[in-house]
Design a protein around this motif. Sequence first.
Motif, PDB file in Angstrom:
ATOM      1  N   ILE A  91       0.839  -1.203   0.000  1.00  0.00           N
ATOM      2  CA  ILE A  91       0.000   0.000   0.000  1.00  0.00           C
ATOM      3  C   ILE A  91       0.869   1.245   0.000  1.00  0.00           C
ATOM      4  O   ILE A  91       0.645   2.171  -0.774  1.00  0.00           O
ATOM      5  CB  ILE A  91      -0.933  -0.012   1.230  1.00  0.00           C
ATOM      6  N   ASP A  92       1.896   1.242   0.865  1.00  0.00           N
ATOM      7  CA  ASP A  92       2.791   2.403   0.915  1.00  0.00           C
ATOM      8  C   ASP A  92       3.383   2.663  -0.468  1.00  0.00           C
ATOM      9  O   ASP A  92       3.384   3.785  -0.951  1.00  0.00           O
ATOM     10  CB  ASP A  92       3.916   2.164   1.915  1.00  0.00           C
ATOM     11  N   ASN A  93       3.883   1.586  -1.084  1.00  0.00           N
ATOM     12  CA  ASN A  93       4.508   1.750  -2.403  1.00  0.00           C
ATOM     13  C   ASN A  93       3.492   2.227  -3.428  1.00  0.00           C
ATOM     14  O   ASN A  93       3.730   3.147  -4.184  1.00  0.00           O
ATOM     15  CB  ASN A  93       5.115   0.419  -2.868  1.00  0.00           C
ATOM     16  N   LEU A  94       2.337   1.576  -3.409  1.00  0.00           N
ATOM     17  CA  LEU A  94       1.291   1.905  -4.369  1.00  0.00           C
ATOM     18  C   LEU A  94       0.872   3.372  -4.250  1.00  0.00           C
ATOM     19  O   LEU A  94       0.862   4.107  -5.232  1.00  0.00           O
ATOM     20  CB  LEU A  94       0.085   0.987  -4.112  1.00  0.00           C
ATOM     21  N   PHE A  95       0.570   3.801  -3.035  1.00  0.00           N
ATOM     22  CA  PHE A  95       0.075   5.163  -2.864  1.00  0.00           C
ATOM     23  C   PHE A  95       1.172   6.182  -3.157  1.00  0.00           C
ATOM     24  O   PHE A  95       0.934   7.200  -3.805  1.00  0.00           O
ATOM     25  CB  PHE A  95      -0.513   5.360  -1.471  1.00  0.00           C
ATOM     26  N   ALA A  96       2.391   5.895  -2.662  1.00  0.00           N
ATOM     27  CA  ALA A  96       3.488   6.830  -2.894  1.00  0.00           C
ATOM     28  C   ALA A  96       3.762   6.971  -4.393  1.00  0.00           C
ATOM     29  O   ALA A  96       4.027   8.060  -4.891  1.00  0.00           O
ATOM     30  CB  ALA A  96       4.736   6.371  -2.162  1.00  0.00           C
ATOM     31  N   ARG A  97       3.667   5.863  -5.126  1.00  0.00           N
ATOM     32  CA  ARG A  97       3.994   5.899  -6.552  1.00  0.00           C
ATOM     33  C   ARG A  97       2.893   6.583  -7.357  1.00  0.00           C
ATOM     34  O   ARG A  97       3.155   7.415  -8.221  1.00  0.00           O
ATOM     35  CB  ARG A  97       4.192   4.471  -7.062  1.00  0.00           C
ATOM     36  N   GLN A  98       1.663   6.256  -7.050  1.00  0.00           N
ATOM     37  CA  GLN A  98       0.556   6.766  -7.866  1.00  0.00           C
ATOM     38  C   GLN A  98       0.201   8.208  -7.549  1.00  0.00           C
ATOM     39  O   GLN A  98      -0.366   8.908  -8.378  1.00  0.00           O
ATOM     40  CB  GLN A  98      -0.699   5.893  -7.683  1.00  0.00           C
ATOM     41  N   LEU A  99       0.481   8.631  -6.345  1.00  0.00           N
ATOM     42  CA  LEU A  99      -0.030   9.934  -5.905  1.00  0.00           C
ATOM     43  C   LEU A  99       1.072  10.933  -5.609  1.00  0.00           C
ATOM     44  O   LEU A  99       0.806  12.008  -5.088  1.00  0.00           O
ATOM     45  CB  LEU A  99      -0.901   9.752  -4.651  1.00  0.00           C
ATOM     46  N   SER A 100       2.327  10.592  -5.935  1.00  0.00           N
ATOM     47  CA  SER A 100       3.439  11.453  -5.519  1.00  0.00           C
ATOM     48  C   SER A 100       3.330  12.857  -6.106  1.00  0.00           C
ATOM     49  O   SER A 100       2.919  13.035  -7.258  1.00  0.00           O
ATOM     50  CB  SER A 100       4.767  10.826  -5.934  1.00  0.00           C
ATOM     51  N   ASN A 101       3.662  13.828  -5.293  1.00  0.00           N
ATOM     52  CA  ASN A 101       3.693  15.228  -5.705  1.00  0.00           C
ATOM     53  C   ASN A 101       4.441  15.996  -4.622  1.00  0.00           C
ATOM     54  O   ASN A 101       4.666  15.460  -3.533  1.00  0.00           O
ATOM     55  CB  ASN A 101       2.262  15.761  -5.898  1.00  0.00           C
ATOM     56  N   PRO A 102       4.852  17.221  -4.903  1.00  0.00           N
ATOM     57  CA  PRO A 102       5.711  17.921  -3.934  1.00  0.00           C
ATOM     58  C   PRO A 102       5.034  18.182  -2.583  1.00  0.00           C
ATOM     59  O   PRO A 102       5.731  18.429  -1.597  1.00  0.00           O
ATOM     60  CB  PRO A 102       6.034  19.245  -4.637  1.00  0.00           C
ATOM     61  N   SER A 103       3.719  18.162  -2.512  1.00  0.00           N
ATOM     62  CA  SER A 103       3.052  18.435  -1.237  1.00  0.00           C
ATOM     63  C   SER A 103       2.989  17.203  -0.344  1.00  0.00           C
ATOM     64  O   SER A 103       2.939  17.323   0.876  1.00  0.00           O
ATOM     65  CB  SER A 103       1.617  18.918  -1.469  1.00  0.00           C
TER      66      SER A 103
END
Lengths: 317, 317
Positions: A5-17
Amino acid sequence: MRELIDNLFARQLSNPSLDTRADAVPLTLDGGEIMITTDGFTVQPLEFPGGNIGSLAVHGTTNDLAVAGAIPYYLALNVFIEEGMEVAQLERIIASLGESARALNVRVAAGDTKVLRRGEGGGLYLATTGIGIRHGPRLGLDLARDGDAVLVSGPVGDHGIAVMLAREEFGLQGNLLSDAASVLPLTRAAVELSGLRFMRDPTRGGLATVCHELHQASGLGVQLQQTAIPVRDPVQSVCDMLGYDPLFLACEGRVVAVVDPAQADILLQRWRGLPEGAGAALIGCLTGSVRHVTLVTGLGGERILDELEDDPLPRIC
Amino acid sequence: MRELIDNLFARQLSNPSLDTRADAVPLTLDGGEIMITTDGFTVQPLEFPGGNIGSLAVHGTTNDLAVAGAIPYYLALNVFIEEGMEVAQLERIIASLGESARALNVRVAAGDTKVLRRGEGGGLYLATTGIGIRHGPRLGLDLARDGDAVLVSGPVGDHGIAVMLAREEFGLQGNLLSDAASVLPLTRAAVELSGLRFMRDPTRGGLATVCHELHQASGLGVQLQQTAIPVRDPVQSVCDMLGYDPLFLACEGRVVAVVDPAQADILLQRWRGLPEGAGAALIGCLTGSVRHVTLVTGLGGERILDELEDDPLPRIC
């Protein structure tokens, strides 16, 4: 599961905020009144023709900001995942959520995930809070005036019927797509008009429910012209078969606007010039001469549209 | 059910910001960096000694703002209610949520409620987004330095054990209360110190997990003194019986702070002067001389505290 989940969310939703290690993150917001809205999503099935619970969460939440005259900038995302949910499906849904947010230049600034025990979750629930800035004039139910025009940006009921057909409960099939989409192009075009009073996206309870809210807040009657209200043929057919009224069915990509009658045609032309508003129509008016929400039929009769007693289609959003 | 919910939420949570008829509402925010956080709550049982899922949602969310050096101002609330939930219990929980928010001068500015089908909900889930303003200096894991002191504001593990006992799975009874509470008085007192580097509330994964986050972000070792770490007798007893380590148990009303060693005593005295910090202690330091999170035992031995592999207590927050 947690790492995935951590990987999935970090990868799909990454942005500077988004800082997954922070308790709270700063938001950069300038130039107007800060607006907030929040929404829970429990649609079944999780994926349906034209969208899924992930894209729906982005569009549903940012649309609430858009119809309030705001530009959405940030989302906070809560994810409740039922143990045993298929990972590939979760990945598709979160990818779609991320893509929908990026298309709107909206950043997922904060997030949290909880895993629910098997049998306590319905697969996946989402809760999203949207933050935006109001750029246009203040809008509100209280600004509506006798004689104002009522417009809708496209055919009603597509989302409700598309989700219902995807559930396959009635043995009906069809290739109808949900209308779920961002209404931001429509609301941006509308807020430039000085005569704009109020906008709302007719989600749960549909067009008729928005009209009842208008009636209750203004004390004015709302008179709709049945033949003017755009309804796609397959939506009308399913409604005829099952006894639904399309005016009460949810849309997830439409706007109802109340505008000074002198600017109704301008708004209609602006909307029709946009792909999202190709099916826009002037469908009625506010009037002090009736005290209800009424529908003038094609034969010239007039009937009262009652308030929705109970939602005909559960779990559509 | 819908009317009941509308009445219940409107009555318990009413404030000048909340407009249940609006799609999005404006937030008034002045004077600093806007901070956002979001959290889902799925604790079982919904009510436990010292709190319930409603007060926990307020404290959990506002505490994440507080440890980031912010004052919380607004909450957005999503409620997922399982069909068949006892109305009196829902009312107690929402009343408690409203009371906790009012005590902090925090307004519920936006809300949404979804009803889940019976058997798909676990009673009640909440998702809350908090908005605040950072008034103090910027804090962060990256500011930690070799030699910095590590403090905790009170005994650890009360929440984890109180919720576990309330579940009655182990046939154990006790009168231990959860520590769930606002940490805002503690963080307000701390942010006045120029030497404050970082704060975190040790929720899921407990004190040891915060230390691992510190270690990973700074590259420094974290050396804790076992005899200095406050643990209540009943918490230690249950841990001894069931083989848990209190350093990994959740707190919901404690703060771990990293501070310049020259100001550690000042912070300790400030915290001990507050009711929320009566049990505060200086428990260790950051050091370049070890490369792990270590625990110096009462006999002078030193053992490595491994990372939590799997949460021993599910559904505690």
